[in-house]
Design a protein around this motif. Structure first.
Motif, short mmCIF file in Angstrom:
data_model
loop_
_atom_site.label_atom_id
_atom_site.label_comp_id
_atom_site.label_asym_id
_atom_site.label_seq_id
_atom_site.Cartn_x
_atom_site.Cartn_y
_atom_site.Cartn_z
N LEU A 41 0.84 -1.19 0.00
CA LEU A 41 0.00 0.00 0.00
C LEU A 41 0.88 1.25 0.00
O LEU A 41 1.85 1.34 0.76
CB LEU A 41 -0.91 0.03 1.23
N ASP A 42 0.54 2.20 -0.86
CA ASP A 42 1.26 3.47 -0.81
C ASP A 42 0.67 4.33 0.30
O ASP A 42 -0.26 3.94 1.01
CB ASP A 42 1.22 4.17 -2.17
N GLY A 43 1.21 5.54 0.45
CA GLY A 43 0.81 6.39 1.56
C GLY A 43 -0.66 6.74 1.54
O GLY A 43 -1.34 6.70 2.57
N LYS A 44 -1.18 7.10 0.38
CA LYS A 44 -2.58 7.48 0.29
C LYS A 44 -3.49 6.29 0.59
O LYS A 44 -4.54 6.44 1.25
CB LYS A 44 -2.89 8.05 -1.09
N GLU A 45 -3.11 5.10 0.13
CA GLU A 45 -3.91 3.91 0.40
C GLU A 45 -3.90 3.56 1.89
O GLU A 45 -4.92 3.14 2.44
CB GLU A 45 -3.38 2.74 -0.43
N ARG A 46 -2.76 3.74 2.55
CA ARG A 46 -2.71 3.49 3.99
C ARG A 46 -3.58 4.49 4.75
O ARG A 46 -4.27 4.13 5.71
CB ARG A 46 -1.27 3.55 4.52
N LEU A 47 -3.54 5.75 4.32
CA LEU A 47 -4.39 6.76 4.96
C LEU A 47 -5.87 6.43 4.75
O LEU A 47 -6.69 6.58 5.66
CB LEU A 47 -4.07 8.15 4.41
N ALA A 48 -6.21 5.98 3.55
CA ALA A 48 -7.61 5.61 3.28
C ALA A 48 -8.03 4.43 4.16
O ALA A 48 -9.16 4.38 4.66
CB ALA A 48 -7.77 5.26 1.80
N LEU A 49 -7.13 3.47 4.35
CA LEU A 49 -7.42 2.32 5.21
C LEU A 49 -7.65 2.78 6.65
O LEU A 49 -8.63 2.38 7.29
CB LEU A 49 -6.25 1.33 5.15
N TRP B 4 -1.62 14.80 -1.62
CA TRP B 4 -0.37 15.18 -0.96
C TRP B 4 -0.06 16.67 -1.11
O TRP B 4 0.50 17.29 -0.21
CB TRP B 4 0.80 14.35 -1.51
N ASP B 5 -0.47 17.26 -2.25
CA ASP B 5 -0.15 18.68 -2.44
C ASP B 5 -1.06 19.60 -1.63
O ASP B 5 -0.90 20.82 -1.67
CB ASP B 5 -0.20 19.05 -3.93
N TRP B 6 -2.01 19.01 -0.88
CA TRP B 6 -2.83 19.84 0.01
C TRP B 6 -2.08 20.21 1.29
O TRP B 6 -2.44 21.19 1.95
CB TRP B 6 -4.12 19.10 0.39
N LEU B 7 -1.09 19.42 1.67
CA LEU B 7 -0.45 19.60 2.97
C LEU B 7 0.27 20.95 3.12
O LEU B 7 0.03 21.67 4.10
CB LEU B 7 0.53 18.45 3.24
N PRO B 8 1.14 21.35 2.18
CA PRO B 8 1.87 22.62 2.39
C PRO B 8 0.93 23.83 2.45
O PRO B 8 1.10 24.71 3.29
CB PRO B 8 2.79 22.70 1.16
N ALA B 9 -0.07 23.84 1.60
CA ALA B 9 -0.97 25.00 1.55
C ALA B 9 -1.87 25.09 2.77
O ALA B 9 -2.18 26.18 3.26
CB ALA B 9 -1.81 24.95 0.28
N SER B 10 -2.30 23.93 3.29
CA SER B 10 -3.25 23.93 4.39
C SER B 10 -2.59 24.04 5.76
O SER B 10 -3.22 24.46 6.73
CB SER B 10 -4.10 22.67 4.35
N GLY B 11 -1.32 23.65 5.83
CA GLY B 11 -0.66 23.62 7.13
C GLY B 11 -1.10 22.48 8.01
O GLY B 11 -0.80 22.44 9.21
N LEU B 12 -1.84 21.53 7.45
CA LEU B 12 -2.33 20.38 8.21
C LEU B 12 -1.35 19.22 8.11
O LEU B 12 -0.47 19.19 7.24
CB LEU B 12 -3.69 19.95 7.68
N SER B 13 -1.49 18.25 8.99
CA SER B 13 -0.71 17.02 8.93
C SER B 13 -1.59 15.92 8.35
O SER B 13 -2.81 16.08 8.23
CB SER B 13 -0.23 16.61 10.33
N VAL B 14 -0.99 14.78 8.02
CA VAL B 14 -1.77 13.68 7.43
C VAL B 14 -2.81 13.17 8.42
O VAL B 14 -3.88 12.68 8.03
CB VAL B 14 -0.84 12.53 6.99
N LYS B 15 -2.53 13.30 9.73
CA LYS B 15 -3.49 12.83 10.73
C LYS B 15 -4.81 13.59 10.64
O LYS B 15 -5.87 13.03 10.92
CB LYS B 15 -2.91 12.98 12.14
N ASP B 16 -4.73 14.88 10.28
CA ASP B 16 -5.94 15.70 10.25
C ASP B 16 -6.95 15.20 9.22
O ASP B 16 -8.14 15.53 9.30
CB ASP B 16 -5.58 17.16 9.94
#
Length: 805
Positions: free
Chosen positions: A194-202, A218-230
């Motif tokens: 599983l890639d990163g996005k698939e693991r997050l979806a799981l 993935w390109d949402w992270l820098p602009a939003s200032g959020l982490s993958v957990k959010d």
């Protein structure tokens, strides 16, 4: 310039005042609030990982990293004893392949996924078929709900290692991943990392058991200032109670399995996963150093021997026989010595395992019922399912497929004892995209949804005795193709069984017979007919097959005869290629004239055989095409051709199909071709060779052919059957006669257990082969529907409403 304040002379410092108890508590509270209590106070803080990267690598802490691999099921329950033993041994090798530095987390998920008609691609398209789409969608929804009420089962393995940094972790995982994928391949299970996005979806799906759409890039992270957990956290966690917790609007409880039985049956995981409800079964496994394991067992043996000596001393003092010992002491002593022998001389290792079960339900009452059902299953296997008191948060986080185990309740098991928890039950086919319905899995009751166009060779074969549901299964597939795709469908119908369905679907029925005015020109060609620069290369093969068939020679065409036919073909198509208008398309009469013009006996012999089809009673093949075969659905009714003409008729239909395939290829559209009584084409060497050639070429040109027959014996006796079978990833076996079962067992390597599903099988039941998956299926189609009346071939149920003459 700043200066220090001067201290006044003769002023004594004030005496220190002793704080009251209340003041001390107030100050301590302020300090604690400033420092923090070390406990997570947000949902994000509770989820125990630091970061997750696009390649799927997860950093748990400074030195701990994990990756997750999704793997498919294997038909362990349907396999024979020898195959089951082979899967078990390979599962032992799977665990033995990981040294103590690698943590292995097996995750088996059973989640309820609400689906609607969109799952089946039945969206309205504002055409005459929308009412059928509504009915078909309703039927499929009923079938979907029959299958475990929408509970979808998935399986994952998460591997955890320690590494100095990210590059070191990636380097080590590259080898571990390759070894793991190969081990699954050996067991017959497909697997992928599983890639990163698939693991997050799981993780999002597990943390949102009530449902919810996952959206992340993935390109949402820098602009939003959020982490993958959010992007994966639920609305809330609530761990205030001792024995359960809340996650969003759902209630959850984590339990661990106490293994009391000296031996466990290999279906224990299957029984747990059969329990209805949102369930997550987790096994954390870590190997023990072999030398340490042997030392540990030796120490236990020494302790048991010391206890044995003490018991013998007591017996001697009491005047009892020294051989009379407590039964437990004798049992454990013998088991420990056998274990030591296994570790020293057999391919056995020691592992520590933590077995967790996470139940989720919308209410407290339903949660307790679900836990109680699993506890009953555990009791039947002489185990106890115990709730994790005061550890629900740690249990939840240990159940997530992150590779982190916070629950230190372990049981030591040998390799074979661990492998008894077989994570394989039965394979499923539940594909997305343009997948269509092919019945219910007879073992799990889940729907079988598959997309033949995604396979390596989408070509298919359907076998079944009369009344087994062979024609109905083909009609069902035709209907779903028409309702859910833009593809073309062409049918070769030797018994006039498909006309009512074709008419209802707005298709074109073409009746080929001496009395019909529907004409199809066997010599039709288009400029894309062949992938070579010269489109006549394949057309010449067809003409040779046609001439060989009508001449009826047992030895086939002679070399000179083939030469004169090929020469005539080259001549008659020159006017059309020079000016490709319909009126310039050659017919069989042009071929006859080109043969006679050569003035040699071989050409005249071929022309004499062809004369019956040009000037004789069968001259209906000597016309330019008068019907519109551009309709999405075309049915060639060849019932009126009679027994002797069906083979050339089927060959001509097959060439017409090839013409359509070549046209559709240029616009990116697939062409489905269904030919009933397929064994007739393979009975003659000429039509068999042409059929095998088309079967090979179809997959590269966007064609999806399906051959159906009630006579597998005739089909399998053809020398071309090997080419047909090798290029068919879809085989649909319905009820078979005793002789046919024997032949199919040899050809397809069917086990005794699998063979039972095609022996005296009910209509619509049998075995489905799709690529490397073999599934028993059944199909209980509602009879009180318009669709059923169109699909059925039972004489008492057949309707001919709307059939054209």
């Amino acid at each position: 310039m700043l200066k220090k304040a001067e201290k006044p002379e003769n002023v004594q410092p004030a005496a220190k005042r002793k704080l009251t108890r209340a003041e001390r508590k107030q100050i301590e509270a302020i300090i604690r609030q400033a420092k923090g209590d070390g406990k997570p106070h947000t949902v994000q803080d509770s989820i125990p990982f630091r970061n997750l990267y696009p390649d799927g690598l997860c950093r748990l802490d400074d030195r701990l990293f994990s990756k997750t691999i999704a793997y498919e099921d294997v038909n362990y329950r349907l396999a024979g004893p020898d195959d089951q033993r082979d899967i078990f041994e390979r599962l032992c090798d799977f665990y033995n392949g990981y040294d103590p530095s690698i943590g292995v987390q097996m995750t088996l998920s059973s989640r309820h996924e609400d689906k609607n008609g969109n799952l089946f691609g039945m969206d309205a398209q504002s055409d005459a078929l929308d009412d059928m789409r509504v009915e078909a969608s309703g039927i499929l929804q009923i079938q979907y709900e029959r299958g475990n009420n929408g509970f979808v089962k998935r399986k994952y393995v998460t591997l955890t290692i320690e590494a100095e940094n990210l590059p070191a972790a990636r380097a080590r995982f590259s080898r571990i991943e390759a070894d793991t994928l190969n081990r699954f391949k050996v067991m017959g299970a497909g697997a992928r990392v599983l890639d990163g996005k698939e693991r997050l979806a799981l993780l999002h799906g597990l943390l949102h058991p009530e449902g919810g759409q996952f959206a992340f890039e993935w390109d949402w992270l820098p602009a939003s200032g959020l982490s993958v957990k959010d992007f994966i956290t639920p609305s809330s966690f609530e761990f205030g109670e001792t024995r359960r917790f809340r996650i969003g609007e759902m209630y959850g409880a984590v339990s661990f399995l106490q293994i009391l039985a000296p031996e466990i049956q290999d279906r224990i995981l299957t029984d747990f996963m059969d329990v209805e409800g949102n369930l997550l079964v987790t096994m954390h496994v870590r190997g023990i150093n072999q030398n340490e394991a042997i030392k540990m067992v030796k120490r236990k043996i020494t302790d048991l021997d010391a206890m044995k000596i003490q018991e013998q001393k007591k017996a001697a003092r009491s005047g009892y026989d020294l051989d009379i010992l407590p039964s437990d002491l004798s049992t454990y002593g013998g088991a420990a010595k056998n274990l030591l022998q296994d570790l020293q001389s057999r391919n056995e290792r020691m592992f520590n395992m933590t077995f967790l079960m996470l139940h989720l339900a919308p209410t407290k009452q339903k949660l307790e019922i679900a836990v109680s059902q699993s506890a009953s299953v555990a009791q039947t296997h002489n185990c106890i399912l115990t709730r994790l008191d005061f550890q629900q948060e740690d249990g939840l986080m240990s159940s997530l497929p992150l590779g982190l185990n916070r629950i230190k309740i372990e049981r030591s098991l040998t390799t074979s004892a661990l492998a008894v928890f077989v994570p394989f039950v039965t394979q499923e086919l539940f594909m997305g995209g343009n997948a269509m319905y092919y019945g219910l899995n007879a073992l799990s009751n889940n729907m079988i949804l598959l997309d033949r166009k995604q396979s390596r060779c989408p070509n298919g074969l359907v076998f079944g005795t009369p009344g087994s549901g062979k024609s109905m299964s083909c009609k069902r597939e035709i209907t779903y193709v028409m309702l859910t795709t833009k593809d073309n469908v062409i049918i070769c119908d030797p018994e006039d069984e498909y006309s009512p369905l074709v008419n209802r679907l707005g298709g074109q029925v073409i009746r080929l017979s001496p009395n019909s005015r529907d004409y199809v020109n066997p010599l039709d060609i288009n400029l894309n007919y062949s992938e070579e620069e010269n489109p006549l290369a394949l057309k010449s093969d067809f003409v040779l097959s046609f001439c060989e068939l009508i001449m009826g020679s047992k030895t086939g065409l002679e070399a000179i005869e083939k030469t004169v036919i090929d020469r005539a073909v080259q001549i008659i198509y020159q006017p059309y290629f020079a000016d490709p208008r319909p009126e310039n398309m050659p017919v069989l009469g042009d071929l006859l004239d080109a043969l006679m013009a050569q003035g040699i006996p071989e050409a005249e012999r071929v022309a004499q055989a062809l004369d019956l089809y040009v000037n004789g009673s069968l001259n209906f093949f000597n016309h330019r095409t008068t019907v519109d075969i551009r309709n999405r659905l075309v049915c060639f009714d060849i019932k009126g051709l009679g027994k002797n003409l069906k083979k050339p008729g089927m060959l001509i239909v097959q060439d017409a199909v090839w013409n359509t395939v070549t046209v559709n290829r240029s616009i990116g559209r697939a062409t489905w071709y269904f030919v009933d009584e397929f064994h007739l084409l393979l009975k003659e060497e000429q039509t068999a060779a042409y059929s095998a050639e088309v079967w090979k070429r179809f997959r590269k040109w966007g064609g999806v052919p399906t051959g159906a027959t009630q006579n597998p014996k005739d089909l399998l006796s053809s020398p071309e059957i090997e080419n047909i079978l090798e290029n068919s990833d879809f085989i649909y076996l319905l009820n078979l006669s005793a002789g046919d079962r024997k032949l199919m067992t040899e050809r397809l390597n069917i086990s005794t257990e699998q063979l039972a599903y095609v022996t005296n099988a009910d209509p619509g039941s049998g075995l489905l082969f799709f690529q490397n998956v073999i599934l028993p299926f059944r199909d209980e189609f509602p009879k009180d529907t318009e669709l059923y009346k169109l699909l059925t071939t039972k004489p008492s149920e057949v309707t001919h409403d709307g059939e054209s003459g």
